[in-house]
Design an enzyme around this catalytic site. Structure first.
Site, short mmCIF file in Angstrom:
data_model
loop_
_atom_site.label_atom_id
_atom_site.label_comp_id
_atom_site.label_asym_id
_atom_site.label_seq_id
_atom_site.Cartn_x
_atom_site.Cartn_y
_atom_site.Cartn_z
N CYS A 65 3.81 -9.41 -5.31
CA CYS A 65 2.79 -8.40 -5.59
C CYS A 65 3.44 -7.10 -6.02
O CYS A 65 4.00 -6.38 -5.19
CB CYS A 65 1.93 -8.20 -4.34
SG CYS A 65 0.82 -6.80 -4.45
N CYS A 119 2.12 -3.85 -4.47
CA CYS A 119 2.57 -3.62 -3.10
C CYS A 119 4.06 -3.25 -3.06
O CYS A 119 4.48 -2.38 -2.30
CB CYS A 119 2.37 -4.87 -2.23
SG CYS A 119 0.86 -5.78 -2.56
N ASP A 120 4.88 -3.92 -3.86
CA ASP A 120 6.32 -3.87 -3.62
C ASP A 120 7.18 -3.22 -4.71
O ASP A 120 8.35 -2.93 -4.45
CB ASP A 120 6.84 -5.30 -3.38
CG ASP A 120 6.25 -5.88 -2.10
OD1 ASP A 120 5.94 -5.10 -1.19
OD2 ASP A 120 6.08 -7.11 -2.02
#
Ligand SMILES: Cc1cc2nc3c(=O)[nH]c(=O)nc-3n(C[C@H](O)[C@H](O)[C@H](O)COP(=O)(O)OP(=O)(O)OC[C@H]3O[C@@H](n4cnc5c(N)ncnc54)[C@H](O)[C@@H]3O)c2cc1C
Length: 329
Positions: free
Chosen positions: A154, A157-158
Protein backbone atom coordinates in the site's frame (compact mmCIF):
# COMPACT_ATOMS: atom_id res chain seq x y z
CA UNK A 1 0.99 15.13 -1.11
CA UNK A 2 -0.46 14.75 2.40
CA UNK A 3 -0.50 11.15 3.54
CA UNK A 4 -3.47 10.28 5.74
CA UNK A 5 -2.59 8.70 9.08
CA UNK A 6 -5.08 5.97 9.85
CA UNK A 7 -2.99 4.38 12.56
CA UNK A 8 -4.16 6.76 15.31
CA UNK A 9 -7.80 6.53 14.32
CA UNK A 10 -10.16 5.59 17.10
CA UNK A 11 -13.07 4.14 15.21
CA UNK A 12 -16.43 5.60 16.09
CA UNK A 13 -17.87 2.13 15.64
CA UNK A 14 -15.49 0.64 18.23
CA UNK A 15 -17.98 2.05 20.72
CA UNK A 16 -20.93 0.17 19.19
CA UNK A 17 -22.52 -2.71 21.11
CA UNK A 18 -21.22 -6.25 20.49
CA UNK A 19 -23.42 -8.72 18.58
CA UNK A 20 -24.99 -11.41 20.76
CA UNK A 21 -24.26 -15.07 19.88
CA UNK A 22 -27.58 -16.22 21.36
CA UNK A 23 -29.68 -13.99 19.03
CA UNK A 24 -30.78 -15.17 15.57
CA UNK A 25 -30.44 -11.96 13.57
CA UNK A 26 -32.46 -11.09 10.47
CA UNK A 27 -29.19 -10.32 8.73
CA UNK A 28 -25.44 -10.59 9.27
CA UNK A 29 -23.29 -8.24 7.18
CA UNK A 30 -19.76 -9.56 6.67
CA UNK A 31 -17.21 -6.81 5.97
CA UNK A 32 -16.73 -3.13 6.75
CA UNK A 33 -16.01 -1.47 3.41
CA UNK A 34 -18.35 0.73 1.35
CA UNK A 35 -20.51 -2.26 0.31
CA UNK A 36 -21.08 -3.40 3.90
CA UNK A 37 -21.60 0.12 5.28
CA UNK A 38 -24.14 0.97 2.63
CA UNK A 39 -25.93 -2.35 3.27
CA UNK A 40 -26.03 -1.40 6.97
CA UNK A 41 -27.69 1.95 6.25
CA UNK A 42 -30.38 0.29 4.13
CA UNK A 43 -30.91 -2.55 6.63
CA UNK A 44 -31.25 -0.04 9.48
CA UNK A 45 -33.85 1.96 7.57
CA UNK A 46 -35.83 -1.26 7.02
CA UNK A 47 -35.68 -1.81 10.82
CA UNK A 48 -33.96 -5.16 10.36
CA UNK A 49 -32.32 -6.70 13.42
CA UNK A 50 -28.78 -7.12 12.13
CA UNK A 51 -25.11 -7.13 13.04
CA UNK A 52 -21.91 -6.23 11.21
CA UNK A 53 -18.87 -8.48 11.55
CA UNK A 54 -15.67 -7.02 10.15
CA UNK A 55 -11.94 -6.90 10.61
CA UNK A 56 -11.87 -3.13 10.02
CA UNK A 57 -13.86 -0.18 8.72
CA UNK A 58 -13.20 1.50 5.41
CA UNK A 59 -11.71 -1.49 3.61
CA UNK A 60 -9.62 -0.58 0.56
CA UNK A 61 -10.70 3.07 0.74
CA UNK A 62 -8.18 3.36 3.56
CA UNK A 63 -5.43 2.60 1.06
CA UNK A 64 -5.88 5.69 -1.03
CA UNK A 65 -5.41 9.38 -0.25
CA UNK A 66 -7.88 11.29 -2.41
CA UNK A 67 -11.10 10.10 -4.02
CA UNK A 68 -12.21 12.03 -7.08
CA UNK A 69 -15.19 9.97 -8.21
CA UNK A 70 -17.56 9.95 -5.26
CA UNK A 71 -20.66 11.79 -6.40
CA UNK A 72 -21.09 15.22 -4.86
CA UNK A 73 -17.39 15.76 -4.15
CA UNK A 74 -14.97 16.80 -6.88
CA UNK A 75 -12.24 15.59 -4.57
CA UNK A 76 -12.45 14.24 -1.05
CA UNK A 77 -9.80 12.98 1.35
CA UNK A 78 -10.26 9.18 1.71
CA UNK A 79 -10.03 9.34 5.49
CA UNK A 80 -12.74 12.00 5.62
CA UNK A 81 -14.94 9.86 3.37
CA UNK A 82 -14.50 6.79 5.61
CA UNK A 83 -15.21 8.95 8.69
CA UNK A 84 -18.45 10.15 7.08
CA UNK A 85 -19.44 6.56 6.24
CA UNK A 86 -18.79 5.59 9.87
CA UNK A 87 -20.72 8.54 11.26
CA UNK A 88 -23.67 7.66 9.07
CA UNK A 89 -23.65 3.99 10.13
CA UNK A 90 -23.07 4.93 13.77
CA UNK A 91 -26.19 7.13 13.74
CA UNK A 92 -28.20 3.88 13.87
CA UNK A 93 -28.16 1.56 16.87
CA UNK A 94 -26.17 -1.29 15.32
CA UNK A 95 -24.34 -4.29 16.79
CA UNK A 96 -20.76 -4.47 15.52
CA UNK A 97 -18.00 -7.02 15.94
CA UNK A 98 -14.81 -5.15 14.96
CA UNK A 99 -11.48 -7.01 14.69
CA UNK A 100 -12.09 -10.75 14.48
CA UNK A 101 -12.32 -12.33 11.01
CA UNK A 102 -15.11 -14.57 9.77
CA UNK A 103 -13.59 -17.96 9.07
CA UNK A 104 -16.62 -19.92 7.88
CA UNK A 105 -20.32 -19.60 7.09
CA UNK A 106 -22.66 -22.59 7.12
CA UNK A 107 -26.36 -22.96 6.38
CA UNK A 108 -28.66 -25.30 8.24
CA UNK A 109 -32.24 -25.19 6.85
CA UNK A 110 -33.32 -21.49 7.23
CA UNK A 111 -30.46 -20.44 9.52
CA UNK A 112 -26.91 -19.36 8.77
CA UNK A 113 -24.07 -19.71 11.26
CA UNK A 114 -21.04 -17.46 10.93
CA UNK A 115 -17.85 -18.47 12.78
CA UNK A 116 -15.14 -16.01 13.78
CA UNK A 117 -11.47 -16.52 14.60
CA UNK A 118 -12.13 -15.49 18.22
CA UNK A 119 -14.29 -18.63 18.57
CA UNK A 120 -17.67 -16.89 18.43
CA UNK A 121 -20.64 -18.10 16.39
CA UNK A 122 -23.39 -15.78 15.19
CA UNK A 123 -26.75 -16.83 13.72
CA UNK A 124 -29.04 -15.20 11.17
CA UNK A 125 -31.69 -15.85 8.54
CA UNK A 126 -29.80 -13.95 5.83
CA UNK A 127 -26.16 -13.00 5.19
CA UNK A 128 -24.52 -10.38 2.99
CA UNK A 129 -20.92 -11.21 2.15
CA UNK A 130 -19.12 -7.94 1.42
CA UNK A 131 -15.55 -8.88 2.31
CA UNK A 132 -13.86 -7.19 -0.65
CA UNK A 133 -10.41 -7.94 -1.99
CA UNK A 134 -6.78 -8.07 -0.85
CA UNK A 135 -3.46 -7.68 -2.62
CA UNK A 136 -2.14 -10.66 -4.54
CA UNK A 137 1.24 -11.67 -3.09
CA UNK A 138 4.28 -12.49 -5.22
CA UNK A 139 4.60 -15.89 -3.50
CA UNK A 140 8.39 -15.90 -3.67
CA UNK A 141 10.94 -16.94 -1.03
CA UNK A 142 11.52 -14.19 1.55
CA UNK A 143 8.22 -12.37 0.97
CA UNK A 144 6.25 -13.63 3.97
CA UNK A 145 9.16 -13.16 6.39
CA UNK A 146 9.82 -9.55 5.37
CA UNK A 147 6.27 -8.14 5.16
CA UNK A 148 6.30 -4.81 6.98
CA UNK A 149 10.11 -4.86 6.98
CA UNK A 150 10.62 -3.51 3.50
CA UNK A 151 7.82 -5.35 1.71
CA UNK A 152 4.67 -3.29 1.28
CA UNK A 153 1.33 -3.54 -0.53
CA UNK A 154 0.00 0.00 0.00
CA UNK A 155 1.82 3.08 -1.28
CA UNK A 156 -0.51 5.50 0.50
CA UNK A 157 0.27 3.83 3.80
CA UNK A 158 3.98 3.13 3.35
CA UNK A 159 5.60 5.29 0.61
CA UNK A 160 6.67 8.01 3.10
CA UNK A 161 8.92 5.46 4.86
CA UNK A 162 11.01 5.15 1.70
CA UNK A 163 12.13 8.77 1.39
CA UNK A 164 15.38 8.82 -0.61
CA UNK A 165 15.60 4.98 -0.66
CA UNK A 166 15.95 2.44 -3.45
CA UNK A 167 12.66 0.68 -4.11
CA UNK A 168 11.41 -2.05 -6.46
CA UNK A 169 7.79 -1.89 -7.62
CA UNK A 170 6.48 -5.20 -8.96
CA UNK A 171 3.67 -4.74 -11.49
CA UNK A 172 2.91 -2.93 -14.72
CA UNK A 173 -0.64 -1.60 -14.37
CA UNK A 174 -2.16 1.61 -13.03
CA UNK A 175 -1.61 0.62 -9.38
CA UNK A 176 2.08 -0.05 -9.98
CA UNK A 177 2.58 3.26 -11.76
CA UNK A 178 0.59 5.20 -9.12
CA UNK A 179 2.78 3.59 -6.49
CA UNK A 180 5.89 4.56 -8.46
CA UNK A 181 4.65 8.17 -8.64
CA UNK A 182 4.02 8.24 -4.87
CA UNK A 183 7.55 6.91 -4.27
CA UNK A 184 9.16 9.36 -6.72
CA UNK A 185 7.39 12.18 -4.88
CA UNK A 186 9.19 11.25 -1.67
CA UNK A 187 12.52 11.15 -3.52
CA UNK A 188 12.86 7.37 -3.83
CA UNK A 189 14.77 5.71 -6.69
CA UNK A 190 12.25 3.39 -8.29
CA UNK A 191 12.73 0.30 -10.47
CA UNK A 192 9.51 -1.00 -11.97
CA UNK A 193 9.50 -4.72 -12.81
CA UNK A 194 6.84 -6.19 -15.07
CA UNK A 195 6.38 -9.92 -15.68
CA UNK A 196 5.11 -9.49 -19.24
CA UNK A 197 6.49 -7.50 -22.18
CA UNK A 198 5.43 -3.83 -22.12
CA UNK A 199 3.28 -1.97 -19.62
CA UNK A 200 -0.49 -2.03 -19.03
CA UNK A 201 -0.86 1.33 -17.22
CA UNK A 202 -2.62 4.33 -18.77
CA UNK A 203 -0.34 6.31 -21.10
CA UNK A 204 -0.51 9.44 -18.91
CA UNK A 205 0.74 7.56 -15.84
CA UNK A 206 3.51 5.89 -17.85
CA UNK A 207 4.59 9.28 -19.19
CA UNK A 208 4.90 10.75 -15.69
CA UNK A 209 7.12 7.90 -14.51
CA UNK A 210 9.22 7.76 -17.67
CA UNK A 211 9.95 11.50 -17.38
CA UNK A 212 11.75 10.97 -14.07
CA UNK A 213 15.49 10.38 -14.06
CA UNK A 214 14.99 8.39 -10.84
CA UNK A 215 12.85 5.70 -12.49
CA UNK A 216 14.04 2.55 -14.29
CA UNK A 217 11.57 0.33 -16.15
CA UNK A 218 12.35 -3.37 -16.68
CA UNK A 219 9.69 -5.36 -18.47
CA UNK A 220 9.75 -9.13 -19.12
CA UNK A 221 11.49 -9.62 -15.79
CA UNK A 222 10.33 -11.56 -12.75
CA UNK A 223 11.04 -11.14 -9.06
CA UNK A 224 12.00 -14.68 -8.00
CA UNK A 225 13.26 -14.01 -4.49
CA UNK A 226 13.56 -11.34 -1.82
CA UNK A 227 16.58 -11.24 0.49
CA UNK A 228 17.32 -9.65 3.83
CA UNK A 229 17.79 -10.64 7.46
CA UNK A 230 15.96 -7.99 9.48
CA UNK A 231 14.94 -5.86 6.52
CA UNK A 232 14.85 -6.19 2.74
CA UNK A 233 18.33 -5.72 1.24
CA UNK A 234 18.01 -7.20 -2.27
CA UNK A 235 15.77 -8.90 -4.78
CA UNK A 236 16.64 -11.69 -7.17
CA UNK A 237 15.40 -10.90 -10.68
CA UNK A 238 15.07 -13.26 -13.60
CA UNK A 239 15.30 -11.92 -17.15
CA UNK A 240 12.53 -13.92 -18.86
CA UNK A 241 14.18 -13.42 -22.25
CA UNK A 242 17.49 -15.17 -21.47
CA UNK A 243 16.52 -16.85 -18.13
CA UNK A 244 19.53 -15.21 -16.42
CA UNK A 245 19.19 -14.24 -12.76
CA UNK A 246 20.76 -11.20 -11.14
CA UNK A 247 20.69 -9.65 -7.68
CA UNK A 248 19.60 -6.03 -7.27
CA UNK A 249 20.22 -4.15 -4.01
CA UNK A 250 17.08 -2.47 -2.70
CA UNK A 251 15.57 -1.11 0.51
CA UNK A 252 12.03 -2.08 -0.31
CA UNK A 253 9.59 -3.92 -2.54
CA UNK A 254 6.08 -2.69 -3.31
CA UNK A 255 3.87 -5.48 -4.65
CA UNK A 256 1.20 -4.22 -7.06
CA UNK A 257 0.22 -7.26 -9.11
CA UNK A 258 -3.52 -7.28 -8.64
CA UNK A 259 -6.15 -8.15 -6.08
CA UNK A 260 -7.73 -11.41 -4.92
CA UNK A 261 -11.25 -11.80 -3.48
CA UNK A 262 -11.60 -12.38 0.28
CA UNK A 263 -13.80 -15.41 -0.20
CA UNK A 264 -12.44 -17.68 2.59
CA UNK A 265 -15.57 -17.49 4.72
CA UNK A 266 -17.98 -18.61 1.98
CA UNK A 267 -15.82 -20.52 -0.48
CA UNK A 268 -17.20 -23.90 0.67
CA UNK A 269 -20.79 -22.68 0.50
CA UNK A 270 -21.38 -20.62 -2.66
CA UNK A 271 -20.50 -20.84 -6.32
CA UNK A 272 -17.40 -18.85 -7.30
CA UNK A 273 -16.08 -17.93 -10.75
CA UNK A 274 -12.56 -18.85 -11.92
CA UNK A 275 -11.12 -15.77 -10.23
CA UNK A 276 -12.67 -16.82 -6.92
CA UNK A 277 -15.34 -14.11 -6.99
CA UNK A 278 -18.77 -14.88 -5.53
CA UNK A 279 -21.20 -15.25 -8.44
CA UNK A 280 -24.18 -12.89 -8.02
CA UNK A 281 -27.17 -11.96 -10.14
CA UNK A 282 -28.45 -8.41 -10.60
CA UNK A 283 -30.30 -8.63 -7.27
CA UNK A 284 -27.10 -9.67 -5.45
CA UNK A 285 -28.40 -13.21 -4.97
CA UNK A 286 -25.79 -15.98 -4.80
CA UNK A 287 -26.17 -19.71 -5.47
CA UNK A 288 -27.39 -20.13 -1.87
CA UNK A 289 -30.88 -18.90 -0.89
CA UNK A 290 -30.68 -16.18 1.73
CA UNK A 291 -26.99 -15.47 1.10
CA UNK A 292 -26.32 -12.25 -0.82
CA UNK A 293 -23.08 -10.77 -2.12
CA UNK A 294 -22.01 -7.15 -2.63
CA UNK A 295 -18.98 -5.21 -3.82
CA UNK A 296 -15.50 -6.29 -4.84
CA UNK A 297 -15.77 -9.87 -3.56
CA UNK A 298 -18.44 -10.55 -6.20
CA UNK A 299 -18.55 -10.93 -9.97
CA UNK A 300 -19.96 -7.41 -10.40
CA UNK A 301 -17.67 -5.61 -12.88
CA UNK A 302 -15.84 -2.31 -12.28
CA UNK A 303 -14.52 -2.41 -8.73
CA UNK A 304 -15.22 1.09 -7.44
CA UNK A 305 -16.50 2.69 -4.23
CA UNK A 306 -19.73 3.96 -5.76
CA UNK A 307 -20.44 0.54 -7.28
CA UNK A 308 -19.69 -1.32 -4.03
CA UNK A 309 -21.95 1.08 -2.12
CA UNK A 310 -24.83 0.62 -4.56
CA UNK A 311 -24.42 -3.15 -4.54
CA UNK A 312 -24.52 -3.07 -0.73
CA UNK A 313 -27.80 -1.16 -0.86
CA UNK A 314 -29.24 -3.62 -3.36
CA UNK A 315 -28.11 -6.62 -1.30
CA UNK A 316 -29.81 -5.25 1.84
CA UNK A 317 -33.07 -4.62 -0.02
CA UNK A 318 -32.91 -8.10 -1.58
CA UNK A 319 -32.31 -9.64 1.86
CA UNK A 320 -35.34 -7.73 3.16
CA UNK A 321 -37.53 -8.99 0.29
CA UNK A 322 -36.34 -12.54 0.98
CA UNK A 323 -37.25 -12.27 4.68
CA UNK A 324 -40.69 -10.85 3.85
CA UNK A 325 -41.37 -13.56 1.25
CA UNK A 326 -40.35 -16.29 3.69
CA UNK A 327 -42.37 -14.65 6.52
CA UNK A 328 -39.17 -14.49 8.56
CA UNK A 329 -39.68 -10.82 9.47
C1 LIG B 1 -5.08 1.82 -3.65
C2 LIG B 1 -6.54 1.83 -4.05
C3 LIG B 1 -7.10 3.01 -4.50
C4 LIG B 1 -8.45 3.06 -4.89
N1 LIG B 1 -8.97 4.24 -5.33
C5 LIG B 1 -10.27 4.30 -5.67
C6 LIG B 1 -10.86 5.54 -6.06
O1 LIG B 1 -10.20 6.59 -6.12
N2 LIG B 1 -12.19 5.55 -6.40
C7 LIG B 1 -12.96 4.42 -6.36
O2 LIG B 1 -14.15 4.49 -6.65
N3 LIG B 1 -12.42 3.23 -5.99
C8 LIG B 1 -11.11 3.15 -5.64
N4 LIG B 1 -10.57 1.94 -5.26
C9 LIG B 1 -11.44 0.74 -5.25
C10 LIG B 1 -12.37 0.76 -4.02
O3 LIG B 1 -11.62 1.05 -2.85
C11 LIG B 1 -13.06 -0.60 -3.89
O4 LIG B 1 -13.77 -0.88 -5.08
C12 LIG B 1 -14.05 -0.62 -2.71
O5 LIG B 1 -13.40 -0.29 -1.49
C13 LIG B 1 -14.70 -1.99 -2.58
O6 LIG B 1 -15.53 -1.98 -1.47
P1 LIG B 1 -15.98 -3.34 -0.75
O7 LIG B 1 -16.80 -2.92 0.41
O8 LIG B 1 -16.56 -4.27 -1.73
O9 LIG B 1 -14.64 -4.05 -0.27
P2 LIG B 1 -13.40 -3.55 0.61
O10 LIG B 1 -13.23 -2.08 0.52
O11 LIG B 1 -12.28 -4.43 0.18
O12 LIG B 1 -13.83 -3.90 2.10
C14 LIG B 1 -13.87 -5.23 2.54
C15 LIG B 1 -14.08 -5.26 4.04
O13 LIG B 1 -14.26 -6.61 4.46
C16 LIG B 1 -13.43 -6.88 5.60
N5 LIG B 1 -13.08 -8.31 5.57
C17 LIG B 1 -12.40 -8.99 4.63
N6 LIG B 1 -12.31 -10.29 4.94
C18 LIG B 1 -12.96 -10.45 6.12
C19 LIG B 1 -13.23 -11.56 6.97
N7 LIG B 1 -12.82 -12.81 6.68
N8 LIG B 1 -13.91 -11.34 8.12
C20 LIG B 1 -14.35 -10.09 8.45
N9 LIG B 1 -14.13 -9.00 7.68
C21 LIG B 1 -13.44 -9.18 6.52
C22 LIG B 1 -12.24 -5.97 5.38
O14 LIG B 1 -11.56 -5.76 6.61
C23 LIG B 1 -12.92 -4.72 4.86
O15 LIG B 1 -13.46 -3.95 5.90
C24 LIG B 1 -9.23 1.87 -4.84
C25 LIG B 1 -8.66 0.69 -4.37
C26 LIG B 1 -7.33 0.66 -3.98
C27 LIG B 1 -6.71 -0.64 -3.47
Amino acid sequence: MDFPDFSLDISLLEKAKEPEPEVTYDLLILGGGPAAMSAAVYAARKMMNFAIITKDFGGQVRETSEVENWLGFQSINAKDLVDMFEEHVESFDIAVSLGPAITDVKKDEETFKAYTDDSKTYSSHTVIVATGKHHRPLNVPGEKDLVGRGIAYCATCDAPFFKGKKVIVAGGGNSAFTTAIDLLKVGAEVTLINFIKGWQADAALQERVKQSDKAILLDYHQVVGIEGKDRVTAVVLKNRGNEKEEKLDTNGVFVEIGLLPNNESVKNLVKLNEQGEVIVDCSCRTSVEGLFGAGDVTTVPHKQIVIAASEGAKAALSAYDYLINKSLI
